[in-house]
Motif scaffolding. Sequence first.
Motif, PDB file in Angstrom:
ATOM      1  N   SER A  61       0.811  -1.215   0.000  1.00  0.00           N
ATOM      2  CA  SER A  61       0.000   0.000   0.000  1.00  0.00           C
ATOM      3  C   SER A  61       0.850   1.272   0.000  1.00  0.00           C
ATOM      4  N   MET A  62       2.156   1.123   0.019  1.00  0.00           N
ATOM      5  CA  MET A  62       3.043   2.286   0.063  1.00  0.00           C
ATOM      6  C   MET A  62       3.127   2.930  -1.327  1.00  0.00           C
ATOM      7  N   GLY A  63       3.026   4.250  -1.347  1.00  0.00           N
ATOM      8  CA  GLY A  63       3.065   4.993  -2.608  1.00  0.00           C
ATOM      9  C   GLY A  63       4.379   5.720  -2.802  1.00  0.00           C
ATOM     10  N   PRO A  64       4.494   6.490  -3.878  1.00  0.00           N
ATOM     11  CA  PRO A  64       5.747   7.172  -4.209  1.00  0.00           C
ATOM     12  C   PRO A  64       6.177   8.231  -3.189  1.00  0.00           C
ATOM     13  N   SER A  65       5.259   8.686  -2.343  1.00  0.00           N
ATOM     14  CA  SER A  65       5.642   9.675  -1.328  1.00  0.00           C
ATOM     15  C   SER A  65       6.037   9.006  -0.008  1.00  0.00           C
ATOM     16  N   ASP A  66       6.102   7.671   0.003  1.00  0.00           N
ATOM     17  CA  ASP A  66       6.454   6.924   1.210  1.00  0.00           C
ATOM     18  C   ASP A  66       7.891   6.412   1.123  1.00  0.00           C
ATOM     19  N   LEU A  67       8.391   5.912   2.261  1.00  0.00           N
ATOM     20  CA  LEU A  67       9.785   5.490   2.357  1.00  0.00           C
ATOM     21  C   LEU A  67       9.884   4.150   3.072  1.00  0.00           C
ATOM     22  N   ILE A  68      10.670   3.247   2.488  1.00  0.00           N
ATOM     23  CA  ILE A  68      10.986   1.972   3.128  1.00  0.00           C
ATOM     24  C   ILE A  68      12.497   1.932   3.333  1.00  0.00           C
ATOM     25  N   ILE A  69      12.917   1.776   4.585  1.00  0.00           N
ATOM     26  CA  ILE A  69      14.328   1.618   4.898  1.00  0.00           C
ATOM     27  C   ILE A  69      14.540   0.159   5.277  1.00  0.00           C
ATOM     28  N   VAL A  70      15.369  -0.523   4.502  1.00  0.00           N
ATOM     29  CA  VAL A  70      15.658  -1.935   4.737  1.00  0.00           C
ATOM     30  C   VAL A  70      16.996  -2.033   5.443  1.00  0.00           C
ATOM     31  N   ILE A  71      16.990  -2.663   6.606  1.00  0.00           N
ATOM     32  CA  ILE A  71      18.204  -2.868   7.372  1.00  0.00           C
ATOM     33  C   ILE A  71      18.575  -4.334   7.210  1.00  0.00           C
ATOM     34  N   SER A  72      19.630  -4.578   6.452  1.00  0.00           N
ATOM     35  CA  SER A  72      20.043  -5.939   6.130  1.00  0.00           C
ATOM     36  C   SER A  72      21.562  -5.996   6.169  1.00  0.00           C
ATOM     37  N   ALA A  73      22.099  -6.266   7.341  1.00  0.00           N
ATOM     38  CA  ALA A  73      23.547  -6.198   7.526  1.00  0.00           C
ATOM     39  C   ALA A  73      24.297  -7.036   6.496  1.00  0.00           C
ATOM     40  N   SER A  74      23.871  -8.267   6.293  1.00  0.00           N
ATOM     41  CA  SER A  74      24.595  -9.156   5.382  1.00  0.00           C
ATOM     42  C   SER A  74      24.023  -9.142   3.961  1.00  0.00           C
ATOM     43  N   GLY A  75      22.852  -8.580   3.785  1.00  0.00           N
ATOM     44  CA  GLY A  75      22.196  -8.559   2.490  1.00  0.00           C
ATOM     45  C   GLY A  75      21.178  -9.672   2.297  1.00  0.00           C
ATOM     46  N   ASN A  76      21.215 -10.688   3.137  1.00  0.00           N
ATOM     47  CA  ASN A  76      20.288 -11.819   2.996  1.00  0.00           C
ATOM     48  C   ASN A  76      18.836 -11.382   3.160  1.00  0.00           C
ATOM     49  N   TYR A  77      18.565 -10.564   4.154  1.00  0.00           N
ATOM     50  CA  TYR A  77      17.193 -10.138   4.424  1.00  0.00           C
ATOM     51  C   TYR A  77      16.661  -9.276   3.275  1.00  0.00           C
ATOM     52  N   ALA A  78      17.514  -8.386   2.765  1.00  0.00           N
ATOM     53  CA  ALA A  78      17.099  -7.530   1.643  1.00  0.00           C
ATOM     54  C   ALA A  78      16.790  -8.373   0.415  1.00  0.00           C
ATOM     55  N   ARG A  79      17.621  -9.359   0.170  1.00  0.00           N
ATOM     56  CA  ARG A  79      17.407 -10.236  -0.986  1.00  0.00           C
ATOM     57  C   ARG A  79      16.085 -10.997  -0.841  1.00  0.00           C
ATOM     58  N   ALA A  80      15.814 -11.487   0.359  1.00  0.00           N
ATOM     59  CA  ALA A  80      14.578 -12.238   0.611  1.00  0.00           C
ATOM     60  C   ALA A  80      13.341 -11.348   0.481  1.00  0.00           C
ATOM     61  N   ALA A  81      13.494 -10.062   0.755  1.00  0.00           N
ATOM     62  CA  ALA A  81      12.352  -9.140   0.735  1.00  0.00           C
ATOM     63  C   ALA A  81      12.121  -8.502  -0.632  1.00  0.00           C
ATOM     64  N   GLN A  82      12.994  -8.727  -1.597  1.00  0.00           N
ATOM     65  CA  GLN A  82      12.891  -8.047  -2.893  1.00  0.00           C
ATOM     66  C   GLN A  82      11.543  -8.262  -3.570  1.00  0.00           C
ATOM     67  N   ASN A  83      11.001  -9.449  -3.499  1.00  0.00           N
ATOM     68  CA  ASN A  83       9.730  -9.726  -4.159  1.00  0.00           C
ATOM     69  C   ASN A  83       8.620  -8.827  -3.602  1.00  0.00           C
ATOM     70  N   GLN A  84       8.512  -8.750  -2.279  1.00  0.00           N
ATOM     71  CA  GLN A  84       7.491  -7.880  -1.678  1.00  0.00           C
ATOM     72  C   GLN A  84       7.781  -6.406  -1.964  1.00  0.00           C
ATOM     73  N   LEU A  85       9.051  -6.021  -1.896  1.00  0.00           N
ATOM     74  CA  LEU A  85       9.420  -4.625  -2.122  1.00  0.00           C
ATOM     75  C   LEU A  85       9.149  -4.188  -3.558  1.00  0.00           C
TER      76      LEU A  85
END
Length: 167
Positions: free
Chosen positions: A80-104
């Motif tokens: 539901s997040m639009g272009p005026s919103d912000l998502i900050i992904v905290i993924s020290a090793s990158g694994n979490y960011a990679r796993a979340a890419q589909n939803q993001l």
Amino acid sequence: SYNIGKVHVVTLKNINYVEQISDEDLDSLAQLIHDAGKVILLASDFSSMAVREFQQSMLFMHKIPQILTDSFGSEKSLESMGPSDLIIVISASGNYARAAQNQLSRSAACRVLITTNRDHGLRDFFDAVLQLSPENHYGERTVYAKYGITYVFDLVYNHYFEKFGKR
């Protein structure tokens, strides 16, 4: 000089590197947080303590980021997040960011990554990346992950307060 071994040296090296994240980058992130309609902090349970402390600090600024972790919050809020919103992904090793890419990828929000991972494929997916370490640390839990994330969020809060809290 303290004689507590390698951890002390690595911790000091970590702080010195995090200080190389420019004031301009920290100001830009503070501005993004301020201007965003909604802010979501997406983190693994491992990183969630630093994120929760940042959220509590931001209460005083009347800006309350939502937290999503492995075990807390709904992924549906990302869609539901639009272009005026912000998502900050905290993924020290990158694994979490990679796993979340589909939803993001289903969200139109601005995406910022805080990581030690220097993988270009991962970096290209995000609008901005803050590097916590001078080396690539894919899939590792390092002192950069443990202390760097907390330190970066302290710096971001300080920049936010300097820009918007003294009004």
